[in-house]
Design a protein around this motif. Structure first.
Motif, PDB file in Angstrom:
ATOM      1  N   PHE A 144      27.271  27.747  58.309  1.00 18.23           N
ATOM      2  CA  PHE A 144      28.562  28.172  57.745  1.00 18.23           C
ATOM      3  C   PHE A 144      29.204  29.323  58.515  1.00 18.23           C
ATOM      4  O   PHE A 144      30.282  29.781  58.145  1.00 18.23           O
ATOM      5  N   GLY A 145      28.533  29.780  59.554  1.00 16.81           N
ATOM      6  CA  GLY A 145      29.140  30.800  60.396  1.00 16.81           C
ATOM      7  C   GLY A 145      28.762  32.220  59.997  1.00 16.81           C
ATOM      8  O   GLY A 145      28.107  32.435  58.976  1.00 16.81           O
TER       9      GLY A 145
ATOM     10  N   SER B 144      33.044  38.663  60.301  1.00 16.29           N
ATOM     11  CA  SER B 144      33.998  37.748  60.929  1.00 16.29           C
ATOM     12  C   SER B 144      35.408  38.297  60.739  1.00 16.29           C
ATOM     13  O   SER B 144      35.739  38.853  59.699  1.00 16.29           O
TER      14      SER B 144
ATOM     15  N   ASP C 145      30.884  37.179  56.157  1.00 14.12           N
ATOM     16  CA  ASP C 145      32.287  37.585  55.981  1.00 14.12           C
ATOM     17  C   ASP C 145      32.549  38.979  56.522  1.00 14.12           C
ATOM     18  O   ASP C 145      33.606  39.256  57.074  1.00 14.12           O
TER      19      ASP C 145
ATOM     20  N   SER D 298      35.312  31.273  51.940  1.00 14.65           N
ATOM     21  CA  SER D 298      34.717  32.152  52.954  1.00 14.65           C
ATOM     22  C   SER D 298      33.345  31.614  53.349  1.00 14.65           C
ATOM     23  O   SER D 298      32.707  30.873  52.599  1.00 14.65           O
ATOM     24  N   ASN D 299      32.892  31.979  54.539  1.00 14.61           N
ATOM     25  CA  ASN D 299      31.595  31.516  55.042  1.00 14.61           C
ATOM     26  C   ASN D 299      30.471  31.848  54.062  1.00 14.61           C
ATOM     27  O   ASN D 299      29.623  31.011  53.755  1.00 14.61           O
TER      28      ASN D 299
ATOM     29  N   ARG E 223      28.030  29.326  51.974  1.00 15.25           N
ATOM     30  CA  ARG E 223      26.570  29.403  52.191  1.00 15.25           C
ATOM     31  C   ARG E 223      25.871  29.613  50.854  1.00 15.25           C
ATOM     32  O   ARG E 223      24.846  28.981  50.575  1.00 15.25           O
TER      33      ARG E 223
ATOM     34  N   ASN F 239      31.443  22.109  52.759  1.00 16.10           N
ATOM     35  CA  ASN F 239      32.590  22.485  53.578  1.00 16.10           C
ATOM     36  C   ASN F 239      33.754  21.499  53.435  1.00 16.10           C
ATOM     37  O   ASN F 239      34.913  21.878  53.297  1.00 16.10           O
TER      38      ASN F 239
ATOM     39  N   LYS G 135      41.899  27.627  55.790  1.00 10.23           N
ATOM     40  CA  LYS G 135      40.525  27.962  55.422  1.00 10.23           C
ATOM     41  C   LYS G 135      40.476  28.072  53.911  1.00 10.23           C
ATOM     42  O   LYS G 135      41.267  28.783  53.318  1.00 10.23           O
TER      43      LYS G 135
ATOM     44  N   GLY H  42      31.368  25.460  58.662  1.00  9.74           N
ATOM     45  CA  GLY H  42      32.339  26.430  58.186  1.00  9.74           C
ATOM     46  C   GLY H  42      32.894  27.221  59.343  1.00  9.74           C
ATOM     47  O   GLY H  42      34.015  27.702  59.331  1.00  9.74           O
ATOM     48  N   TYR H  43      32.079  27.340  60.383  1.00  8.93           N
ATOM     49  CA  TYR H  43      32.482  28.179  61.498  1.00  8.93           C
ATOM     50  C   TYR H  43      33.241  27.354  62.513  1.00  8.93           C
ATOM     51  O   TYR H  43      32.743  26.352  63.007  1.00  8.93           O
TER      52      TYR H  43
END
Ligand code: FE2
Ligand code: FE2
Lengths: 127, 332
Positions: free
Chosen positions: B219-220, B226, B223, B241-242, B246, B156, B238, B5-6
């Motif tokens: 997933f980074g 980031s 939120d 959201s991460n 997750r 993802n 995108k 995700g990241y």
């Protein structure tokens, strides 16, 4: 002596340990070919993607690996992407369907109406 | 597998540059209306320069992740236990390399050559998913990768397949179809260890303990921390959201792990019955950044292997090269 095994249980991979910089040259990944596959005899060849290859023969081999390794496929075409001629995406409006194109459609010709009308009129005459 | 995700971006570019948004306002409005209607954008279409830049970055790093992701598994092909597992692992690794090629092609339609992308990977300028900077020490690690890392990647990729850029969506459609086999064979191998001897279970538990943090990183960053780009969501670059991705991953897979009597190394991990959201201890995000910037256990090793492959394959590529060839980007 150092054990040269690549077994990760024995050694981490010690390939190129100097980490020397490597640069790929332009064109080293060859040319791009569009791939069309045919799922069964009698079906159209459909565009499925592309491959990089030095020539059409190699493109066919790569295309078979890339697009023919799972689902059914009986034939593949490849053609250089540079040889594809397409309309500009901006000209999409020239395909806009004019609703007055019934003269192009089977439904635009009302044959039965005329036949029925004719039958009705002749039957009337016989009486 | 593996679009995490990241997606790494150079720190000073993480926020949309206002100037880059000053594309022709009329064309921009048409473009945004088209995306809002659910239409796809194709290579020949007008697009904002920032859309193009973000997509190249996203798709290229996804492609690198597929190629680099094959390395920890590839070394296990000859040691996979049994003929069927070897066949499955060979097929999976071949798929991953194929995914890399599909994605490089999709990125090429946006104007960056495959050679340029490979050079950016080799020089460290372009990143790939962090999970592949960790070693696969035992066979249990391979089952954890095949089951859980592929599962995370599927979350993802299924989201991204609904994005706005046509060539990326088409590549993902093919990729997701093959991923279902990766997940299934990984799950099967995982279950075999989980239902096996005490030694096999201990090996699996050890692998889970080591991989849990990288999986939580997958997933980074959360939120809240980031730099959230509404534009990228609006443009359907995108898609989720991460934290949402997750949460979706945890919701599907944690119960499957607990069911087998295995544990995860996080005492706070639980599902809040009221909100339906999973709670967990914050993973070490400093470590995450350190690994991205080259400080993980295998970063150097992975890049060196990749460089070795380029160097040793060069004579074949050069022998077949035709310098006079007219080269074009993929059409679609
Ligand atoms: Fe993949
Ligand atoms: Fe995969």
């Amino acid at each position: 002596m150092e054990n040269q095994s690549l077994d990760p249980r024995v050694n981490r991979l010690q390939l190129n340990p100097s980490g020397e910089a490597v640069t790929v040259q332009d064109g080293e990944n060859w040319n791009v070919f569009e791939v069309f596959h045919q799922e069964k005899r009698g079906a159209h060849h459909e565009h499925v993607g592309c491959v990089h290859a030095p020539n059409a023969q190699m493109a066919l081999i790569f295309a078979k690996e890339q697009f023919g390794r799972r689902k059914k496929c009986v034939n593949i075409w490849v053609v250089r992407s540079a040889d594809i001629l397409a309309f500009s995406a901006e000209d999409e409006d020239m395909f806009a369907n004019n609703l007055e194109k019934t003269y192009r459609d089977a439904s635009g010709f009302k044959v039965m109406e005329k036949i029925n009308k004719y039958r009705k009129s002749t039957r009337h005459d016989e009486e | 597998m593996y679009g995490g995700g990241y997606i790494f971006d150079e720190p000073n570019k993480r926020q949309l540059n206002e100037e880059q948004l000053h594309d022709d306002p009329e064309k921009l409005a048409d473009f945004e209306a088209r995306i809002a209607r659910g239409e796809k954008i194709e290579p020949g279409d007008w697009m904002p320069s920032e859309y193009r830049r973000q997509l190249i970055r996203l798709i290229e790093q996804h492609a690198h992740s597929e190629i680099m992701g094959a390395l920890p598994e590839g070394t296990w092909i000859t040691r996979a236990p049994g003929f069927k597992r070897k066949l499955a692992l060979i097929a999976k690794v071949q798929d991953e390399i194929g995914h890399g090629q599909l994605l490089y092609n999709a990125a090429e339609t946006l104007g960056k050559s495959r050679e340029a992308m490979i050079n950016d990977l080799l020089s460290g300028k372009s990143k790939y998913s962090n999970v592949f900077n960790y070693p696969a020490e035992t066979w249990a690690d391979v089952t954890v990768i095949g089951f859980l890392i592929d599962a995370a990647a599927i979350v993802n990729q299924v989201a991204n397949a609904k994005g706005s850029y046509g060539p990326y969506c088409r590549a993902l459609e093919r990729i997701c179809y093959e991923e279902s086999f990766h997940l299934k064979q990984g799950h099967d191998a995982f279950i075999e260890l989980a239902t096996g001897t005490p030694a096999q279970r201990a090996m699996l538990q050890d692998a889970l303990n080591r991989w849990w943090q990288p999986i939580m990183h997958f997933f980074g960053p959360p939120d809240k921390s980031s730099v959230h780009s509404e534009k990228l969501m609006q443009w359907k670059v995108k898609m989720a959201s991460n934290d949402d991705m997750r949460n979706q991953f945890l919701d599907t897979y944690v119960p499957k792990i607990w069911d087998l009597g295995l544990t995860l190394p996080d005492e706070k991990l639980r599902k809040d019955p009221d909100t339906g959201k999973w709670e967990y201890s914050d993973p070490d995000w400093d470590l995450f950044k350190k690994v991205i910037n080259g400080g993980g256990p295998c970063n150097q090793e992975r890049l060196n292997v990749r460089k070795w492959a380029e160097t040793h394959g060069r004579w074949v590529r050069k022998a077949l090269m035709n310098p006079k060839d007219r080269i074009a980007a993929p059409v679609a």
